[in-house]
Design a protein around this motif. Structure first.
Motif, short mmCIF file in Angstrom:
data_model
loop_
_atom_site.label_atom_id
_atom_site.label_comp_id
_atom_site.label_asym_id
_atom_site.label_seq_id
_atom_site.Cartn_x
_atom_site.Cartn_y
_atom_site.Cartn_z
N ILE A 289 -83.52 6.66 12.25
CA ILE A 289 -82.39 5.74 12.10
C ILE A 289 -81.30 6.38 11.25
O ILE A 289 -80.12 6.28 11.55
CB ILE A 289 -82.86 4.43 11.40
CG1 ILE A 289 -84.08 3.84 12.09
CG2 ILE A 289 -81.71 3.42 11.34
CD1 ILE A 289 -83.90 3.47 13.54
N SER A 290 -81.73 7.01 10.17
CA SER A 290 -80.78 7.56 9.22
C SER A 290 -81.27 8.95 8.84
O SER A 290 -82.47 9.19 8.79
CB SER A 290 -80.75 6.64 7.99
OG SER A 290 -80.17 7.29 6.90
N GLY B 41 -76.18 -0.95 11.38
CA GLY B 41 -77.52 -1.48 11.08
C GLY B 41 -78.27 -1.92 12.33
O GLY B 41 -79.41 -2.34 12.25
N SER B 42 -77.63 -1.79 13.49
CA SER B 42 -78.27 -2.25 14.73
C SER B 42 -79.53 -1.44 15.05
O SER B 42 -80.51 -1.98 15.55
CB SER B 42 -77.28 -2.18 15.89
OG SER B 42 -76.70 -0.91 15.93
N ARG C 22 -81.59 -0.01 12.91
CA ARG C 22 -82.67 -0.43 12.00
C ARG C 22 -83.24 -1.76 12.49
O ARG C 22 -84.44 -1.99 12.48
CB ARG C 22 -82.09 -0.56 10.58
CG ARG C 22 -83.03 -0.95 9.52
CD ARG C 22 -83.77 0.17 8.78
NE ARG C 22 -82.99 1.25 8.24
CZ ARG C 22 -83.47 2.47 8.04
NH1 ARG C 22 -84.72 2.75 8.36
NH2 ARG C 22 -82.72 3.42 7.54
N ARG C 23 -82.36 -2.64 12.95
CA ARG C 23 -82.80 -3.93 13.49
C ARG C 23 -83.64 -3.71 14.75
O ARG C 23 -84.68 -4.35 14.94
CB ARG C 23 -81.58 -4.81 13.80
CG ARG C 23 -81.90 -6.15 14.43
CD ARG C 23 -82.75 -6.99 13.52
NE ARG C 23 -82.94 -8.35 14.01
CZ ARG C 23 -83.90 -9.16 13.56
NH1 ARG C 23 -84.73 -8.74 12.63
NH2 ARG C 23 -84.02 -10.38 14.03
N GLU D 112 -87.20 -2.87 14.29
CA GLU D 112 -88.09 -3.97 13.91
C GLU D 112 -88.60 -4.73 15.13
O GLU D 112 -89.56 -5.48 15.03
CB GLU D 112 -87.35 -4.94 12.98
CG GLU D 112 -87.04 -4.34 11.62
CD GLU D 112 -86.12 -5.21 10.78
OE1 GLU D 112 -85.93 -4.88 9.59
OE2 GLU D 112 -85.57 -6.20 11.29
N THR E 156 -80.01 -11.77 22.04
CA THR E 156 -79.97 -11.03 20.79
C THR E 156 -80.45 -9.60 21.05
O THR E 156 -81.21 -9.33 21.98
CB THR E 156 -80.89 -11.65 19.73
OG1 THR E 156 -82.23 -11.63 20.21
CG2 THR E 156 -80.49 -13.07 19.40
N LEU E 157 -80.01 -8.71 20.16
CA LEU E 157 -80.43 -7.32 20.25
C LEU E 157 -81.95 -7.25 20.10
O LEU E 157 -82.63 -6.49 20.79
CB LEU E 157 -79.75 -6.51 19.14
CG LEU E 157 -80.15 -5.05 19.06
CD1 LEU E 157 -79.65 -4.27 20.27
CD2 LEU E 157 -79.62 -4.40 17.79
N TYR E 158 -82.47 -8.06 19.19
CA TYR E 158 -83.92 -8.07 18.92
C TYR E 158 -84.70 -8.34 20.21
O TYR E 158 -85.63 -7.62 20.55
CB TYR E 158 -84.22 -9.13 17.87
CG TYR E 158 -85.65 -9.14 17.40
CD1 TYR E 158 -86.06 -8.39 16.31
CD2 TYR E 158 -86.62 -9.90 18.07
CE1 TYR E 158 -87.37 -8.38 15.88
CE2 TYR E 158 -87.94 -9.91 17.64
CZ TYR E 158 -88.31 -9.14 16.55
OH TYR E 158 -89.62 -9.14 16.14
#
Lengths: 207, 306
Positions: B11-12, B110-111, B113-114, B117, B87-89
């Motif tokens: 992610i980062s 932050g998408s 990282r989301r 999850e 939702t993206l989730y």
């Protein structure tokens, strides 16, 4: 005057048999002229039940029998804490003092909540807003627990990320911030968008 | 092989240790030297591009194809359920059931990282708004190492929009592992943010701030130039002024080090004169090509095949 002092000597916080203290009445009672006569226990009670007096020694905020007292809040932050802890929605008796005189802080805010005990996690959230505040749990007019406040390492749910492009402001989800002290100031960084903010940049809370 | 990379999200760039970075660079070098066309047979990459991209998307997809894997996905969010308000989730949770690995780009910060999850399949972040673009950083490091034969102790100049540019922020953070001497060249209003400079001080990395390219280009081993975007300026006149002054031309290259390489994440606009393309210092097209090997290395590593 004599009657009022007698009443106090009999026990401001320890009502005589068959006598209960009306907190609002207590709030109007005058303090004895010689505070040196007070027992150690009463001094402690007076300190931790945070009785506040003006120049003419009137009590400004009543004592509570059971509950939580958050004292020495820097002036102007009490309402934020109430919002943060969602105290208004809990159907508890909440007494708030704003801009009360304080020897140490000149002016301060204070919150008392009857029949409610703050958790360690919640106390640490208070530390975020008012790190020098003191939090005491009162049972039967006696301080039974004091919290040594420390900054939480993380804050979930509560803060709204100020970054309008952060995913947390676009999805039905909880926010998550890491907390750190930088140059004596509390800073939070969003787990998602990785942006860092000074605490006063946070303008909104998810409550 | 660090098994720590198997099934990991990227992610980062800060998610990776120095050893993990070096490991990925070594894998990329091996794959560049010796292609492995069947490595990811029967594996499926979901390539989810919620906003337009050319290089990143095509290089992820080509990387998967060249390793023998297959690609599903989209390059336009309007053809997805996101346009219906999903939702993206939820989207990622479902797509995670179809694919073995997901590469994604999304306009919101932050998408990625989301998304991580929502699924236990590895997510490779191909850019989340202005936040992170770690595969770009890895290919930048790979290219620096390839051209200079080392990563440690180099003089590296970062120029352009240093205030908002995610590429330079991530690269700077990754370079903390390699003791560079850094030069930051930008118009005053677009200089490197203070908190990054503090991070450098904390890590005892030498750096200096400059406004003109000619002040430092002669000392540099790597000159990393980025685009200055018009929308960063409140006053368009300011942009026009900067645009014409902040431009690397052939004249700047007189007297530079022989090993100097000019890098650019591309696309370029006005800041990089195309007459430089034919000099021995230009390396930005090879840099873009290297994205292919770095992404192959990542796909192989997170899928546990190398």
């Amino acid at each position: 005057m004599r009657r009022q002092c007698d009443f106090l000597k009999r026990g401001l916080f320890e009502p005589g048999r068959g006598q209960s203290i009306n907190p609002w009445l207590v709030g109007r009672v005058r303090w004895p002229e010689r505070p040196g006569e007070l027992s150690e226990q009463r001094k402690l009670l007076a300190e931790h039940a945070t009785i506040h007096m003006t120049q003419d020694k009137k009590l400004l905020v009543s004592a509570i029998k059971n509950g939580t007292v958050i004292d020495h809040i820097n002036a102007g932050q009490a309402l934020k804490i109430i919002r943060f802890l969602n105290l208004a929605a809990q159907n508890k008796l909440v007494t708030v003092g704003l801009n009360l005189p304080s020897k140490l802080m000149k002016i301060k805010d204070l919150i008392k909540v009857e029949d409610w005990e703050i958790s360690l996690e919640e106390a640490n959230q208070v530390a975020l807003i008012a790190p020098q505040s003191t939090i005491n749990i009162i049972k039967n007019y006696t301080v039974t627990k004091k919290f040594a406040l420390k900054l939480p390492e993380k804050i979930e749910h509560l803060l709204v990320c100020p970054n309008p492009k952060c995913i947390t402001n676009h999805e039905p989800m909880d926010s998550f911030f890491y907390v750190k002290l930088r140059k004596q100031k509390v800073e939070v960084s969003c787990k998602y968008c990785e942006k860092q903010f000074a605490l006063d940049e946070i303008k909104d809370y998810k409550i | 092989m660090p098994s720590s990379l198997i099934n990991r999200d990227l992610i980062s760039i800060n998610d990776l240790t120095k050893n993990e970075i070096l490991f990925i660079l070594q894998l990329a070098k091996d794959l560049k030297a010796k292609p492995q066309p069947t490595l990811l047979q029967n594996k499926v990459l979901a390539s989810l591009f919620f906003e337009p991209s050319t290089r990143t998307r095509l290089s992820f997809e080509t990387a998967m194809e060249r390793l023998g894997g297959r690609v599903i996905g989209f390059a336009d969010k309007d053809v997805t359920s996101a346009s219906k308000g999903e939702t993206l989730y939820d989207s990622i949770r479902i797509i995670g059931q179809y694919a073995d690995v997901i590469a994604m780009r999304h306009p919101l910060e932050g998408s990625a990282r989301r998304a991580a999850e929502a699924t236990d399949k590895p997510i490779l972040n191909g850019g989340d708004g202005a936040n992170q673009h770690p595969t770009q950083t890895l290919l930048d490091l790979f290219t620096i190492q390839e051209t200079q034969k080392k990563l440690t102790g180099l003089s590296i100049a970062l120029a352009g929009d240093l205030k908002y540019g995610r590429t330079v922020h991530s690269l700077m953070q990754a370079l903390l592992h390699f003791s560079p001497r850094l030069y930051f060249i930008a118009p005053k209003t677009l200089q490197m943010p203070e908190h990054y400079l503090e991070e450098l001080k904390k890590n005892k990395i030498k750096f200096s701030l400059h406004e003109k390219m000619e002040e430092v280009i002669k000392q540099a081993d790597i000159f990393y130039l980025t685009r200055i975007q018009k929308e960063r300026f409140a006053d368009s006149m300011d942009y026009e002024r900067v645009k014409n002054v902040f431009r690397l031309t052939l004249a700047h290259l007189i007297g530079v080090k022989k090993n100097l390489k000019i890098l650019h994440p591309l696309p370029r606009v006005n800041e990089l004169d195309d007459k430089i393309d034919t000099t021995s210092h230009a390396y930005y097209f090879q840099q873009a090509e290297n994205g292919l090997y770095v992404r192959q290395a990542l796909l192989g590593a997170v899928l546990g095949k190398i």
